[in-house]
Every structure is written in C-alpha cells, then in structure tokens.
Scaffold this motif. Structure first.
Motif, mmCIF file in Angstrom:
data_model
loop_
_atom_site.group_PDB
_atom_site.id
_atom_site.type_symbol
_atom_site.label_atom_id
_atom_site.label_comp_id
_atom_site.label_asym_id
_atom_site.label_seq_id
_atom_site.Cartn_x
_atom_site.Cartn_y
_atom_site.Cartn_z
ATOM 1 N N TYR A 171 83.721 54.056 64.953
ATOM 2 C CA TYR A 171 83.145 54.466 63.680
ATOM 3 C C TYR A 171 83.764 55.751 63.147
ATOM 4 O O TYR A 171 83.286 56.308 62.169
ATOM 5 C CB TYR A 171 81.633 54.655 63.840
ATOM 6 C CG TYR A 171 80.943 53.466 64.447
ATOM 7 C CD1 TYR A 171 81.033 52.214 63.843
ATOM 8 C CD2 TYR A 171 80.233 53.576 65.639
ATOM 9 C CE1 TYR A 171 80.411 51.107 64.408
ATOM 10 C CE2 TYR A 171 79.616 52.473 66.206
ATOM 11 C CZ TYR A 171 79.703 51.249 65.591
ATOM 12 O OH TYR A 171 79.101 50.162 66.143
ATOM 13 N N SER A 172 84.841 56.231 63.789
ATOM 14 C CA SER A 172 85.468 57.454 63.305
ATOM 15 C C SER A 172 86.028 57.266 61.902
ATOM 16 O O SER A 172 85.940 58.163 61.057
ATOM 17 C CB SER A 172 86.574 57.898 64.269
ATOM 18 O OG SER A 172 87.530 56.870 64.435
ATOM 19 N N HIS A 230 82.984 57.973 54.804
ATOM 20 C CA HIS A 230 81.689 58.483 54.317
ATOM 21 C C HIS A 230 81.826 59.910 53.802
ATOM 22 O O HIS A 230 81.339 60.241 52.711
ATOM 23 C CB HIS A 230 80.674 58.427 55.457
ATOM 24 C CG HIS A 230 79.417 59.186 55.202
ATOM 25 N ND1 HIS A 230 78.488 58.815 54.257
ATOM 26 C CD2 HIS A 230 78.919 60.321 55.784
ATOM 27 C CE1 HIS A 230 77.483 59.669 54.252
ATOM 28 N NE2 HIS A 230 77.726 60.600 55.163
ATOM 29 N N GLY A 231 82.516 60.756 54.559
ATOM 30 C CA GLY A 231 82.668 62.145 54.150
ATOM 31 C C GLY A 231 83.505 62.297 52.900
ATOM 32 O O GLY A 231 83.155 63.063 51.985
ATOM 33 N N ILE A 232 84.632 61.567 52.836
ATOM 34 C CA ILE A 232 85.525 61.688 51.680
ATOM 35 C C ILE A 232 84.855 61.183 50.406
ATOM 36 O O ILE A 232 84.926 61.827 49.343
ATOM 37 C CB ILE A 232 86.836 60.926 51.951
ATOM 38 C CG1 ILE A 232 87.631 61.624 53.052
ATOM 39 C CG2 ILE A 232 87.667 60.820 50.687
ATOM 40 C CD1 ILE A 232 88.867 60.872 53.489
ATOM 41 N N LEU A 233 84.189 60.028 50.490
ATOM 42 C CA LEU A 233 83.528 59.464 49.307
ATOM 43 C C LEU A 233 82.467 60.403 48.752
ATOM 44 O O LEU A 233 82.389 60.631 47.533
ATOM 45 C CB LEU A 233 82.911 58.104 49.651
ATOM 46 C CG LEU A 233 83.879 56.944 49.887
ATOM 47 C CD1 LEU A 233 83.124 55.698 50.306
ATOM 48 C CD2 LEU A 233 84.701 56.665 48.633
ATOM 49 N N ASN A 234 81.647 60.967 49.633
ATOM 50 C CA ASN A 234 80.591 61.862 49.162
ATOM 51 C C ASN A 234 81.150 63.182 48.635
ATOM 52 O O ASN A 234 80.663 63.715 47.631
ATOM 53 C CB ASN A 234 79.603 62.133 50.298
ATOM 54 C CG ASN A 234 78.626 60.992 50.495
ATOM 55 O OD1 ASN A 234 77.735 60.768 49.686
ATOM 56 N ND2 ASN A 234 78.791 60.249 51.573
ATOM 57 N N ALA A 235 82.175 63.705 49.313
ATOM 58 C CA ALA A 235 82.762 64.962 48.854
ATOM 59 C C ALA A 235 83.417 64.797 47.491
ATOM 60 O O ALA A 235 83.249 65.641 46.598
ATOM 61 C CB ALA A 235 83.782 65.464 49.878
ATOM 62 N N GLY A 273 80.025 58.302 44.857
ATOM 63 C CA GLY A 273 78.995 58.897 45.704
ATOM 64 C C GLY A 273 78.021 57.870 46.250
ATOM 65 O O GLY A 273 77.583 57.958 47.404
ATOM 66 N N LEU A 274 77.695 56.869 45.428
ATOM 67 C CA LEU A 274 76.807 55.792 45.886
ATOM 68 C C LEU A 274 77.455 55.022 47.034
ATOM 69 O O LEU A 274 76.792 54.701 48.036
ATOM 70 C CB LEU A 274 76.502 54.846 44.727
ATOM 71 C CG LEU A 274 75.637 53.622 45.058
ATOM 72 C CD1 LEU A 274 74.265 54.053 45.568
ATOM 73 C CD2 LEU A 274 75.502 52.715 43.827
ATOM 74 N N ALA A 275 78.753 54.750 46.917
ATOM 75 C CA ALA A 275 79.471 54.083 48.008
ATOM 76 C C ALA A 275 79.451 54.947 49.270
ATOM 77 O O ALA A 275 79.318 54.442 50.391
ATOM 78 C CB ALA A 275 80.904 53.787 47.582
ATOM 79 N N GLY A 330 77.086 55.867 54.637
ATOM 80 C CA GLY A 330 76.310 56.724 55.531
ATOM 81 C C GLY A 330 75.121 56.002 56.136
ATOM 82 O O GLY A 330 74.802 56.195 57.314
ATOM 83 N N LEU A 331 74.450 55.176 55.337
ATOM 84 C CA LEU A 331 73.311 54.407 55.854
ATOM 85 C C LEU A 331 73.776 53.390 56.901
ATOM 86 O O LEU A 331 73.105 53.168 57.916
ATOM 87 C CB LEU A 331 72.599 53.695 54.702
ATOM 88 C CG LEU A 331 71.894 54.611 53.691
ATOM 89 C CD1 LEU A 331 71.350 53.799 52.528
ATOM 90 C CD2 LEU A 331 70.771 55.399 54.361
ATOM 91 N N ILE A 332 74.928 52.775 56.678
ATOM 92 C CA ILE A 332 75.488 51.845 57.662
ATOM 93 C C ILE A 332 75.836 52.597 58.944
ATOM 94 O O ILE A 332 75.547 52.143 60.057
ATOM 95 C CB ILE A 332 76.740 51.148 57.097
ATOM 96 C CG1 ILE A 332 76.357 50.266 55.901
ATOM 97 C CG2 ILE A 332 77.444 50.328 58.169
ATOM 98 C CD1 ILE A 332 77.553 49.673 55.164
#
Length: 378
Positions: free
Chosen positions: A215-216, A222-227, A266-268, A273-275
């Motif tokens: 999951y790395s 997850h980090g890149i999409l949200n940032a 951000g939604l993606a 993150g939930l997954i």
C-alpha cells in the motif's frame, strides 16, 4: 613477624580475587543485557522456562526494535516459542495472523508494570480500536503450565507453548507506546501500538522476512492527490477570486474551473484514503475526521454555488459572507491535514519542506496582493 610479612601478599591476592569476581559478574551482566542469536542467554533462564530450549531455532525477526524469536516443534501438535524484546515499560506482542494483518489475529502480549510485576495475556484483535482488542480471547490454545514471562535486566522474555498442528506463518509483532502505562486490571486494555511489523516466518529454517507493504503506492497517491487538490489548487482559486476581479468575468471562469478541479482531485484523494484506512492497521481517526470535515465543506461550497442568489438579492451579502468564510476555513483545515498526514505517514522531511515552501510562497503573494488591495481602497 611471619604473619606481618605475609599480610601484604595476602592482601594483593585477595584484591585480585575480588577483581576476578567483579569481572565475571560484568561478563554475566553483559550477556544478560545483550541478547542475540549467538548468545547462550537461555541457559541462564532454564530454571524459569518450563520446557526444553535446547532445540529452539533463533531469528532476528525485527532488528530495528530488537525483537528475537526462538521457536521449535516440541511434539506432533506442540510448538515452543520464546520471544525476547527490550523492556520499554510498555507491552510487546506476537500475533498469529490468518492474512498478515493485525485484525483477526490472536496475540500473546507481555509487559512489566511499574511495580516490577510481569504479566502475559492472550488477546483477540477484532478491530483497530482498543475496545475491539479482547483479553483472554482468541483461537490459540496455550499450555498454561509451561507459560512464563521473565524480566531480566533490560529485556523481557515471553515463553509459551501452543497446542496446534502448524502455527500460522504470518506473524505480526508490535510494541506499545512509550507512555509508561502498562495494561491494568480489570480490563487489561491495550493502548494503540507505537510500531508494528508483519513477518512471513519459515518454521523449518527459522528465517523470517518482512512482508513488504503493498500500500506504499496508495499512500503516496493519497498524499499527492490531497496536497494538490485541497492544498494547492483551492488556495490558488481563492486568490484569483479575491485579487483578479479587475480582469472582468474571466476571473469567475478561472476561479470556478480551478476550484472544481481542486475539489475533484481532493475527492479522489479522500476516497483513496478511505480505501487505505480499511486495508492497513493504523489509527488515523483525527486525520480521517478532519478529511471528512474538509470534503463536507467542499460539498457545501458546491451547493452554495448552485443556489447563489442574484447580485441585487437582499441575501446576496449574507451569501458572500458565508461562501468566503467557509472557503477560508476549508483551506486552513486542508493545509493542516496535509502536514498532519505527512507526519502520520512518516514520509520524511522532504514532503513537509516541499509543501511548506509552496505554502510560504502562496502566503507571501497573498499578503502582497492584500496590501496592494488595501492601498487601492484608500
């Protein structure tokens, strides 16, 4: 006179004898403190371990935390285990997992309390929260008559035997947080672990290999999409709406496009993150709550755009106040959660530096434009 002449020699011999004793004690203490697969430390513990340890195979299963596992088959359906780990005033645990994860495992957990008393318990790990970790439950049958926990110098030893045809090869090891709070009766509830590792263990060779996390990549995505979505595009879109209205209606198109892109990306990121939260054994409740607040505020902003009143409406001023301030709260929470997520993921300082530099540039530009805007109004 004869006695007096011999006294110095006797004193020297006596002192040498004392030095030899002290030296021997130091060697013993050194062996006790520094356990390894090449040491004979279990010979010093034979009186406190109630099964044969001569055939145990040793493995450094978790070198960074000092975990050493010794194991062997003692009979057709009997297996012996001795787990050695540093005594950090918290618990150490070995879990037998059906799938390599903590959830669903049955664990043997040991600790030394502040009063020096040592305790070993069995737990069923039914979930990720402390309330779902149930003491004295699980599918392991432990030979209580042969179980013992030993605190020796700076290490703790969990010795036990399992009645089982073949133990799980998916082992999970964990160490509790360094808060000097050992599990206490009557609940014996475990706190969230400070660190954990999954190991694929070969009982025949005594070799264990860390199960690499699959999951790395998902963490990175997850980090890149949200940032990018919440932490980069939204502040830029907000600055366009605040400082570029003099370019005509183009500001509105640019603002709307950038904000919608930021929300979608951000939604993606939040969905990933939930997954991720369902697949890894880590407690990120605060990070998750802040993320859900951010996505909720984002949805409210979209709804507000859809019901935006006309410019000559009496409620337009109230709508503007709501839209602007909800957007500011959203941006602040999103920026904080980006930094917090980097901290939780132990992603390294380069992530914080990269986003911090960008945020510093954005804030500097915003302050400059704000001063210019105030000057023009004066």
């Amino acid at each position: 006179m004869y006695v007096n002449k011999k006294t110095p020699i006797m004193n020297i011999l006596s002192n040498l004898h004392i030095l030899l004793i002290i030296s021997s004690l130091n060697v013993i203490n050194s062996q006790i403190i520094q356990d390894s697969c090449t040491s004979s430390i279990l010979q010093n513990l034979n009186a406190q371990i109630f099964f044969d340890t001569s055939t145990l195979i040793c493995s450094n299963v978790w070198s960074s935390e000092g975990f050493i596992l010794r194991t062997s088959q003692a009979g057709p359906s009997l297996w012996s285990f001795v787990l050695s780990a540093p005594n950090t005033n918290s618990y150490v645990a070995i879990g037998f997992s059906p799938n390599g994860g903590m959830v669903g495992s049955t664990a043997v957990v040991g600790w030394v309390a502040n009063d020096g008393s040592a305790t070993m318990k069995k737990y069923f790990l039914g979930g990720k929260t402390p309330s779902q970790v149930v003491v004295d439950q699980g599918n392991l049958q432990i030979m209580n008559s042969t179980s013992s926990i030993i605190s020796l110098s700076s290490r703790i030893y969990l010795a036990f035997q399992l009645v089982i045809n073949q133990p799980s090869q998916q082992l999970v090891f964990a160490v509790g947080s360094n808060n000097n709070q050992a599990p206490a009766p009557p609940s014996f509830r475990l706190t969230v672990h400070r660190n954990q590792i999954s190991v694929a263990f070969n009982y025949a060779s005594g070799q264990g290999s860390q199960v690499s996390t699959s999951y790395s990549s998902l963490k990175r995505v997850h980090g890149i999409l949200n940032a990018v979505g919440w932490g980069v595009l939204l502040p830029i879109g907000a600055m366009i709406a605040r400082y570029l209205k003099h370019i005509g209606s183009y500001w509105l198109y640019a603002h709307s496009s950038i904000q919608l892109s930021g929300f979608t990306i951000g939604l993606a990121g939040i969905v990933s993150g939930l997954i991720l939260n369902d697949r890894i054994d880590i407690n990120v409740a605060k990070h998750k709550i802040i993320g859900l607040i951010v996505i909720t505020l984002g949805c409210l902003q979209i709804i507000a755009i859809l019901i935006r009143p006309s410019k000559d409406s009496k409620v337009r001023k109230l709508w503007n106040w709501y839209h602007h301030n909800v957007g500011r709260v959203l941006i602040v929470l999103a920026a904080f959660n980006v930094f917090y997520g980097v901290h939780l993921a132990h992603a390294g300082s380069e992530w914080n530096v990269t986003y911090g530099v960008f945020l510093g540039i954005i804030v500097t530009i915003a302050l400059s434009l704000e001063l210019r805007l105030l000057t023009q109004e004066d």
